[in-house]
Design a protein around this motif. Structure first.
Motif: not given
Length: 257
Positions: A55-69
């Motif tokens: 996310x810090x690298x600039x990748x904003x997607x529901x998949x990344x946020x979902x997996x992080x959650x």
């Protein structure tokens, strides 16, 4: 410089520009695969750290946020789990997996706050406005505008009265529908811009009657509770919870969705 030399120079510049992009994409893919691998090996804290790096690298997607959650939820970080599920939902509000896990996480929170009931038409309107992601509704609007333009051009170019009439009706219908879609999209964008919802991250915090430590304790909130941020004053923020109660919290006690 000859035309051949110019072509070689142009190809070389394109390669130079594209190589870093491809390298960066490969690195992010490798990070994402590494985070997924740590998650499957039940190394949830390490998985969360790598997802945060993505996310810090600039990748904003529901998949990344979902997996992080999911990683934070498994690691016992309820507030951070809800925060990232909410961020994923903001990007894709009708995703069943996101909504299921978000509701599951909210069941683990201590505060069970009954929201102020809405008038049925206000609730219907809010649900309708948020029923599609912004990008999907924007694509729908673009398609409607294209159909309207084609119909309008057909009306101008049509030679027969019957075709002119049909083209006019189609153009009028799509003009109306695209206008209404544009209004809804504008409302949705305005709502996102004005909505400053946040999640409490500390295990428990006292909400104060005024923005200072000397203010009286109005009520207590716990990790994972969702609040609306109304105003800010130095290190304090005025918040409102779902039942309408308001008070002041230190800005570091929560994080905006």
């Amino acid at each position: 410089m000859s035309m051949t030399d110019f072509k070689y120079l142009l190809v070389g510049l394109i390669i130079i520009l594209l190589v870093p992009i491809n390298t960066e994409a490969e690195e992010l893919d490798a990070l994402f695969s590494s985070a997924n691998s740590h998650y499957t090996q039940q190394e949830y804290v390490r998985a969360a750290e790598i997802y945060e790096d993505i996310i810090v690298a600039g990748v904003v997607s529901e998949e990344v946020f979902y997996n992080l959650g999911n990683s934070y939820f498994k690691a016992g970080e309820l507030g951070l789990a809800i925060l990232n599920f909410e961020r994923a939902k903001k990007l894709n509000p009708d995703d069943e997996d996101i909504n299921f896990n978000l509701n599951l996480a909210y069941r683990e929170t201590i505060d069970k706050i009954e929201p102020v009931p809405q008038v049925f038409y206000e609730e219907w309107w809010d649900n309708f406005v948020t029923s599609y992601p912004v990008n999907r509704r924007a694509l729908i609007l673009l398609a409607l505008i294209w159909v309207f333009c084609i119909s309008a051009i057909s009306y101008v170019l049509a030679g027969r009265p019957f075709l002119k009439k049909i083209s006019f009706i189609v153009a009028a219908v799509f003009f109306f529908v695209s206008s209404m879609t544009g209004v809804v999209l504008w409302k949705q964008l305005s709502s996102i811009e004005q909505n400053r919802a946040a999640i409490i991250l500390n295990p428990s915090v006292y909400v104060k009657s005024s923005p200072d430590d000397e203010g009286s304790n109005v009520f207590m909130l716990h990790e994972g509770t969702k609040v609306d941020v109304l105003d800010s004053l130095q290190n304090w923020s005025k918040i409102k919870i779902a039942n309408g109660n308001v008070g002041w919290l230190r800005t570091g006690d929560f994080e905006l969705i």
